[in-house]
Design a protein around this motif. Sequence first.
Motif, PDB file in Angstrom:
ATOM      1  N   ALA A  22       0.217  -5.139  -2.139  1.00  0.00           N
ATOM      2  CA  ALA A  22      -0.361  -4.071  -1.329  1.00  0.00           C
ATOM      3  C   ALA A  22      -1.851  -3.981  -1.640  1.00  0.00           C
ATOM      4  O   ALA A  22      -2.242  -3.778  -2.798  1.00  0.00           O
ATOM      5  CB  ALA A  22       0.315  -2.738  -1.631  1.00  0.00           C
ATOM      6  N   PHE A  23      -2.695  -4.140  -0.602  1.00  0.00           N
ATOM      7  CA  PHE A  23      -4.142  -3.982  -0.749  1.00  0.00           C
ATOM      8  C   PHE A  23      -4.513  -2.594  -0.241  1.00  0.00           C
ATOM      9  O   PHE A  23      -4.381  -2.311   0.954  1.00  0.00           O
ATOM     10  CB  PHE A  23      -4.887  -5.038   0.064  1.00  0.00           C
ATOM     11  N   ASP A  24      -4.982  -1.735  -1.116  1.00  0.00           N
ATOM     12  CA  ASP A  24      -5.347  -0.374  -0.754  1.00  0.00           C
ATOM     13  C   ASP A  24      -6.492  -0.393   0.254  1.00  0.00           C
ATOM     14  O   ASP A  24      -7.529  -1.030   0.024  1.00  0.00           O
ATOM     15  CB  ASP A  24      -5.754   0.400  -2.017  1.00  0.00           C
ATOM     16  N   LEU A  25      -6.332   0.317   1.379  1.00  0.00           N
ATOM     17  CA  LEU A  25      -7.360   0.280   2.425  1.00  0.00           C
ATOM     18  C   LEU A  25      -8.629   1.011   2.039  1.00  0.00           C
ATOM     19  O   LEU A  25      -9.687   0.780   2.639  1.00  0.00           O
ATOM     20  CB  LEU A  25      -6.807   0.871   3.730  1.00  0.00           C
ATOM     21  N   ALA A  26      -8.550   1.915   1.072  1.00  0.00           N
ATOM     22  CA  ALA A  26      -9.749   2.643   0.647  1.00  0.00           C
ATOM     23  C   ALA A  26     -10.538   1.857  -0.397  1.00  0.00           C
ATOM     24  O   ALA A  26     -11.760   1.707  -0.286  1.00  0.00           O
ATOM     25  CB  ALA A  26      -9.359   4.012   0.101  1.00  0.00           C
ATOM     26  N   ALA A  71      -2.173   1.054   2.925  1.00  0.00           N
ATOM     27  CA  ALA A  71      -2.394  -0.245   2.308  1.00  0.00           C
ATOM     28  C   ALA A  71      -1.951  -1.333   3.273  1.00  0.00           C
ATOM     29  O   ALA A  71      -1.115  -1.110   4.151  1.00  0.00           O
ATOM     30  CB  ALA A  71      -1.629  -0.363   0.995  1.00  0.00           C
ATOM     31  N   MET A  72      -2.543  -2.519   3.101  1.00  0.00           N
ATOM     32  CA  MET A  72      -2.105  -3.694   3.830  1.00  0.00           C
ATOM     33  C   MET A  72      -1.195  -4.496   2.919  1.00  0.00           C
ATOM     34  O   MET A  72      -1.567  -4.848   1.794  1.00  0.00           O
ATOM     35  CB  MET A  72      -3.287  -4.544   4.274  1.00  0.00           C
ATOM     36  N   PHE A  73       0.007  -4.773   3.416  1.00  0.00           N
ATOM     37  CA  PHE A  73       1.015  -5.483   2.641  1.00  0.00           C
ATOM     38  C   PHE A  73       1.093  -6.935   3.107  1.00  0.00           C
ATOM     39  O   PHE A  73       1.120  -7.217   4.307  1.00  0.00           O
ATOM     40  CB  PHE A  73       2.382  -4.820   2.810  1.00  0.00           C
ATOM     41  N   VAL A  74       1.149  -7.852   2.137  1.00  0.00           N
ATOM     42  CA  VAL A  74       1.291  -9.276   2.424  1.00  0.00           C
ATOM     43  C   VAL A  74       2.238  -9.884   1.393  1.00  0.00           C
ATOM     44  O   VAL A  74       2.457  -9.320   0.311  1.00  0.00           O
ATOM     45  CB  VAL A  74      -0.066 -10.015   2.380  1.00  0.00           C
ATOM     46  N   ALA A  86       0.914   6.890   3.685  1.00  0.00           N
ATOM     47  CA  ALA A  86       0.444   8.177   4.170  1.00  0.00           C
ATOM     48  C   ALA A  86      -1.064   8.140   4.388  1.00  0.00           C
ATOM     49  O   ALA A  86      -1.769   7.264   3.870  1.00  0.00           O
ATOM     50  CB  ALA A  86       0.810   9.277   3.175  1.00  0.00           C
ATOM     51  N   VAL A  87      -1.569   9.086   5.174  1.00  0.00           N
ATOM     52  CA  VAL A  87      -3.004   9.165   5.418  1.00  0.00           C
ATOM     53  C   VAL A  87      -3.740   9.290   4.084  1.00  0.00           C
ATOM     54  O   VAL A  87      -3.393  10.107   3.241  1.00  0.00           O
ATOM     55  CB  VAL A  87      -3.332  10.368   6.322  1.00  0.00           C
ATOM     56  N   VAL A 146      -3.182  -4.805  12.024  1.00  0.00           N
ATOM     57  CA  VAL A 146      -3.803  -3.679  12.721  1.00  0.00           C
ATOM     58  C   VAL A 146      -3.180  -2.394  12.206  1.00  0.00           C
ATOM     59  O   VAL A 146      -1.953  -2.286  12.094  1.00  0.00           O
ATOM     60  CB  VAL A 146      -3.591  -3.800  14.241  1.00  0.00           C
ATOM     61  N   ASP A 147      -4.026  -1.413  11.890  1.00  0.00           N
ATOM     62  CA  ASP A 147      -3.545  -0.094  11.500  1.00  0.00           C
ATOM     63  C   ASP A 147      -3.171   0.664  12.771  1.00  0.00           C
ATOM     64  O   ASP A 147      -4.036   1.051  13.551  1.00  0.00           O
ATOM     65  CB  ASP A 147      -4.631   0.647  10.723  1.00  0.00           C
ATOM     66  N   ALA A 148      -1.873   0.864  12.975  1.00  0.00           N
ATOM     67  CA  ALA A 148      -1.410   1.525  14.199  1.00  0.00           C
ATOM     68  C   ALA A 148      -1.892   2.964  14.297  1.00  0.00           C
ATOM     69  O   ALA A 148      -1.917   3.537  15.389  1.00  0.00           O
ATOM     70  CB  ALA A 148       0.118   1.487  14.254  1.00  0.00           C
ATOM     71  N   ALA A 149      -2.309   3.561  13.181  1.00  0.00           N
ATOM     72  CA  ALA A 149      -2.761   4.952  13.207  1.00  0.00           C
ATOM     73  C   ALA A 149      -4.082   5.110  13.946  1.00  0.00           C
ATOM     74  O   ALA A 149      -4.339   6.149  14.561  1.00  0.00           O
ATOM     75  CB  ALA A 149      -2.884   5.487  11.784  1.00  0.00           C
TER      76      ALA A 149
END
Length: 343
Positions: free
Chosen positions: A305-309, A287-290, A282-283, A225-228
Motif C-alpha cells: 500500500a502506497f499512502d497517497l499523502a 492508498a494505492m495498492f499493488v 477512508a478520506v 484512478v481514485d474513484a473519489a
Amino acid sequence: MSIPSLARLALCASAALVASTSTARVLTLSRQDDATAIVRDAASGDVTSGTLANPPDRLLVSLGALAADDANDLAYVGVVPDPSGATPDAPATVIAVAYGAAPAPVGTLAAPDGLAFAALAFDPPRSRLVGVFADPTGVLPGQVFVVATHGGTSLDPALTAPIDAGCCRFASGIAAWRAASQELLMVGRRDVDGEDQLLRFDFAGGTALPAAYPIAGDRVVSLAVDAANGDVYAVLRSVLDFTYLARVTWSTPGSPVTLSALGSAPSTCCFVGGGPGTIDGAVGERAMFVLGKAADTPAAMQLYAFDLASGVPSVVNPAMDGFGLWTDGAVVVADVIFADGFD
C-alpha cells in the motif's frame, strides 16, 4: 466507426468454509492450482464464494485482463486457451466470476480471431465493460470495444471500432479507467514513438487513435484512478533503481506527462508485478495498492500500500499472489479452516 457511436449503441468448492460477513476493501483473484483461481480478500487472505476453473486445461489469465463490478460482486476475467489443452485454437474470452449472492451474467465476450485482451475495465455509471483488443504479434490492427452488462445480468455482443494504423505496442497489464471522463489510460508506444507514452483513449468523444503524452525517464509499472475524485496515480520504477508513487497529470497531446512524486524515494521498495492496482481507504488515509516483491530479497509476492499523502509504501500482506486487484466496500468472506499455501 467512432468510439462515441459505440457508446450509443466454477468450480465446486473443495474445502469446508464457515461464512461470515466482513468488510473487504481490496480483493484479488489468486491462483489455487493450474486450473483454478479464487477471489480473496488480498489483505487478510480470506476467501469468497467466487471461483474460476478451466478443467481439464490450465487456467491462463491474460495479464491485466481483470475488471470488477463491485456493486454486483462480479469479476470479469480475460483468459486465453491452453495451447496444450483440448481447444488450443479457441479465442480469448472473458469469464464472469460471481463472488456474492447474485449469479454470473449470461452471455460471452470473445476476442476476434488473432486478437487478445490488452486492457479490460468496468465502467460503473454506464454498466459496461470497455477495453482494447490487440494482436500480440503486432501484425493485425487493434480494436476498442464496449459491452453492455445490464446491471450484471447479461452481456451484449461487443461493439468495436478499429484503432487507427500505427497504434500501438502496449505495456502488458498497465491500464486504468477514469469513469467521470470516460477515459481508458494505458502505457505503450505508437510506431512513431521512441519512448513510452501515456495513451488516453477517449470513449466519450474521441477518435480511435489515442492521445499520447511522453513519459520521460522513469518507467510506469502500475496505474490507478481514485474513484473519489478522478485523480490518477502511478507507481514508477526509477532509472536510479527504486520504486515510488506519483500523481499523474497531462495537458496537450504530445507534451510530456507530469509525474509529481509523493514523499521521498523509498530505499528498498520494490518490484511491482503485473495486473491492475487499486485505490482504497477512508478520506485522508487513502492508498494505492499493488502486488509486488521486495527489491532486496525478492521471494513471495506481497500486497503493498502506497499512502497517497506521504507516498510511503508498507507491506499489508507478506504472502499474497494474484492476477490484479480491485476495491469492494463489503462482501461475504469465509473463515478458512483449511490450509492452501496462503493461510
